[in-house]
Enzyme design. Structure first.
Site, PDB file in Angstrom:
ATOM      1  N   ARG A 152       1.023  -1.112  -0.002  1.00  0.00           N
ATOM      2  CA  ARG A 152      -0.138   0.186   0.003  1.00  0.00           C
ATOM      3  C   ARG A 152       0.924   1.346  -0.233  1.00  0.00           C
ATOM      4  O   ARG A 152       2.115   1.116   0.386  1.00  0.00           O
ATOM      5  CB  ARG A 152      -0.941  -0.019   1.174  1.00  0.00           C
ATOM      6  CG  ARG A 152      -0.720  -0.715   2.580  1.00  0.00           C
ATOM      7  CD  ARG A 152       0.325  -0.136   3.366  1.00  0.00           C
ATOM      8  NE  ARG A 152       0.172   1.429   3.245  1.00  0.00           N
ATOM      9  CZ  ARG A 152       0.950   2.241   3.681  1.00  0.00           C
ATOM     10  NH1 ARG A 152       2.131   1.850   3.727  1.00  0.00           N
ATOM     11  NH2 ARG A 152       0.794   3.449   3.890  1.00  0.00           N
ATOM     12  N   GLY A 153       0.334   2.356   0.048  1.00  0.00           N
ATOM     13  CA  GLY A 153       1.002   3.731  -0.188  1.00  0.00           C
ATOM     14  C   GLY A 153       1.220   3.834  -1.612  1.00  0.00           C
ATOM     15  O   GLY A 153       1.593   3.043  -2.712  1.00  0.00           O
ATOM     16  N   ALA A 154       1.098   5.268  -2.307  1.00  0.00           N
ATOM     17  CA  ALA A 154       0.870   5.673  -3.512  1.00  0.00           C
ATOM     18  C   ALA A 154       2.220   4.956  -4.436  1.00  0.00           C
ATOM     19  O   ALA A 154       2.125   4.202  -5.311  1.00  0.00           O
ATOM     20  CB  ALA A 154       0.568   7.053  -3.821  1.00  0.00           C
ATOM     21  N   ARG A 196      -7.202  -0.202  -7.094  1.00  0.00           N
ATOM     22  CA  ARG A 196      -7.574   0.867  -6.274  1.00  0.00           C
ATOM     23  C   ARG A 196      -7.662   2.220  -7.072  1.00  0.00           C
ATOM     24  O   ARG A 196      -6.649   2.594  -7.818  1.00  0.00           O
ATOM     25  CB  ARG A 196      -6.515   1.131  -5.257  1.00  0.00           C
ATOM     26  CG  ARG A 196      -6.368  -0.305  -4.161  1.00  0.00           C
ATOM     27  CD  ARG A 196      -5.563  -0.022  -3.169  1.00  0.00           C
ATOM     28  NE  ARG A 196      -6.168   0.866  -2.130  1.00  0.00           N
ATOM     29  CZ  ARG A 196      -5.453   1.298  -1.082  1.00  0.00           C
ATOM     30  NH1 ARG A 196      -4.141   0.895  -0.913  1.00  0.00           N
ATOM     31  NH2 ARG A 196      -6.056   2.174  -0.183  1.00  0.00           N
ATOM     32  N   ASP A 205      -1.941  10.728  -2.540  1.00  0.00           N
ATOM     33  CA  ASP A 205      -2.120   9.589  -3.253  1.00  0.00           C
ATOM     34  C   ASP A 205      -2.327  10.267  -4.696  1.00  0.00           C
ATOM     35  O   ASP A 205      -2.288   9.533  -5.514  1.00  0.00           O
ATOM     36  CB  ASP A 205      -3.170   8.909  -2.555  1.00  0.00           C
ATOM     37  CG  ASP A 205      -2.992   7.934  -1.638  1.00  0.00           C
ATOM     38  OD1 ASP A 205      -3.099   8.573  -0.578  1.00  0.00           O
ATOM     39  OD2 ASP A 205      -2.568   6.694  -1.708  1.00  0.00           O
ATOM     40  N   ASN A 213      -5.312  12.649   0.079  1.00  0.00           N
ATOM     41  CA  ASN A 213      -4.683  11.532   1.107  1.00  0.00           C
ATOM     42  C   ASN A 213      -5.540  10.790   2.042  1.00  0.00           C
ATOM     43  O   ASN A 213      -6.468  11.058   1.927  1.00  0.00           O
ATOM     44  CB  ASN A 213      -3.426  12.414   1.892  1.00  0.00           C
ATOM     45  CG  ASN A 213      -2.437  11.588   2.492  1.00  0.00           C
ATOM     46  OD1 ASN A 213      -2.003  10.637   1.836  1.00  0.00           O
ATOM     47  ND2 ASN A 213      -2.089  11.753   3.616  1.00  0.00           N
TER      48      ASN A 213
END
Ligand code: MRU
Length: 367
Positions: free
Chosen positions: A53-55, A92, A246, A256
């Site tokens: 996860r995390g952009a 996502r 993001d 975000n």
């Protein structure tokens, strides 16, 4: 980054295993487990269930997913290859890095019809993206540390208190992190820093991941409830808010993790600077209105309903609200540019406006 004696990244291609390896972030901080992604389905699962996860990291995962898509599609089958890549992009919706990473690697394979050629090219391109993201974060740290140094100079004593939300650390990127890069750089430069870590309900990326990362690096930090920030700011206990994003529009609106907007409002009310750190891969250059144009992911309500953690070394998942109560799980929010003091990018620091962003990235804007 160092974990014990090991140099670890959240993702890499393991040539020996012929698979993508990832840290399963759902199990941190209590268990460090490395998982293998061998298929597009594995990739989709890892992104959807937030093993990764995390952009920036889901951008790199999508990029490596194209390698697996090329393998699965087989020779010549351009339509099948394309469809598999589109499937990864759709997992996502908010972080723009995911579609950006997939598209860049897919385009690099254009004109190749042999499976082996596609795989080789995709692997090389995904590896380049991973290295570029690591370097982007290193540079964000180099630029962002000036803001921490200025804050330290303005204080008469005590650490620079930085409030952060979610996890925008190396686990969310490849190295250094975005929001955490200036913090590491400040710590390395001998500046006294202390980080207020929002727990970040519902999945607790702050309490589980940011706290773990900062602790491993020896950086002073305190985990707080998501609602504590405003109170701390009113009492002069926050010198700056520093978060990741993001997706940020070409006009400076910032999407975000849910709750970021409330931090920005509290920061504005208390005269606390609100900084957003991002690599250029997180800009969506053509968007002008973050509130209207950035898709906000809604996730399974069970993530709100249940809380997970350890008791006596045993993992538990417990129900919090009445089991009949409806729950909703909005995963991100948008902070309007007017509440953002500065953006910290790999090319330098700028205001959150089209004019200021365009000065740093002129080639991304036409006219
Ligand atoms: O739902 P997540 O954990 O993927 O959300 C991550 C965030 O909101 C981060 O702040 C953002 O991706 C920036 S990561 C450098």
């Amino acid at each position: 980054m160092k974990v014990g004696n090991q140099d670890l990244r959240p993702i890499w291609f393991d040539a020996g295993a012929d698979a993508v390896k990832v840290i399963d972030q759902r199990l941190l901080p209590h268990r460090l487990v490395i998982s293998e992604l061998r298929t597009v389905e594995d990739t989709v699962y890892a992104i959807r269930e937030m093993m990764v996860r995390g952009a920036p990291l889901i951008g790199v995962t999508g990029a490596y997913g194209v390698v697996l898509a090329a393998r699965e599609a087989g020779a010549g089958r351009k339509d099948a290859f394309y469809r598999l890549c589109e499937k990864i992009k759709a997992v996502r919706p908010t972080a723009v890095n995911l579609s950006w990473g997939v598209d860049r690697v897919y385009k690099a394979t254009a004109g190749l019809s042999q499976t082996e050629d596609r795989i080789r090219t995709a692997k090389t391109e995904a590896g380049i993206i991973a290295e570029e993201e690591a370097e982007n974060c290193r540079r964000i740290g180099m630029h962002g540390v000036t803001l921490v140094r200025e804050a330290a100079a303005e204080k008469t004593g005590g650490p620079v208190n930085i409030l952060t939300h979610c996890n925008a650390g190396w686990l969310a990127c490849i190295e250094y992190g975005t929001a955490t890069a200036p913090i590491y750089a400040a710590h390395d430069a001998g500046i006294d820093v202390h980080v207020w870590v929002d727990e970040t309900r519902p999945l607790n990326q702050g309490a589980r991941l940011t706290a773990w990362e900062l602790g491993a690096y020896g950086i002073k930090h305190t985990v707080i409830t998501d609602n504590a920030g405003g109170h701390l700011m009113q009492h002069g206990l926050v010198d700056m808010v520093l978060v990741g994003t993001d997706r940020t529009t070409g006009t400076g609106d910032v999407a975000n993790k849910i709750g970021t907007y409330l931090k920005a409002l509290a920061a504005k009310d208390n005269g606390v600077p609100f900084y957003v750190a991002l690599p250029s891969t997180t800009f969506d250059w053509n968007l002008k209105d973050g509130l209207g144009e950035i898709p906000i992911e809604e996730r399974d309500a069970d993530e709100v309903r249940f809380v997970e953690g350890l008791e006596d070394g045993v993992h538990h998942r417990v129900l919090i609200p009445p089991k009949e109560s409806p729950c909703a799980n909005y995963a991100f929010d948008v902070t309007p540019a007017r509440l953002v003091t500065r953006l910290i990018t790999e090319r330098g620091i700028c205001g959150a406006s089209r004019e200021a962003i365009q000065k740093l990235f002129p080639e991304k804007f036409s006219g």
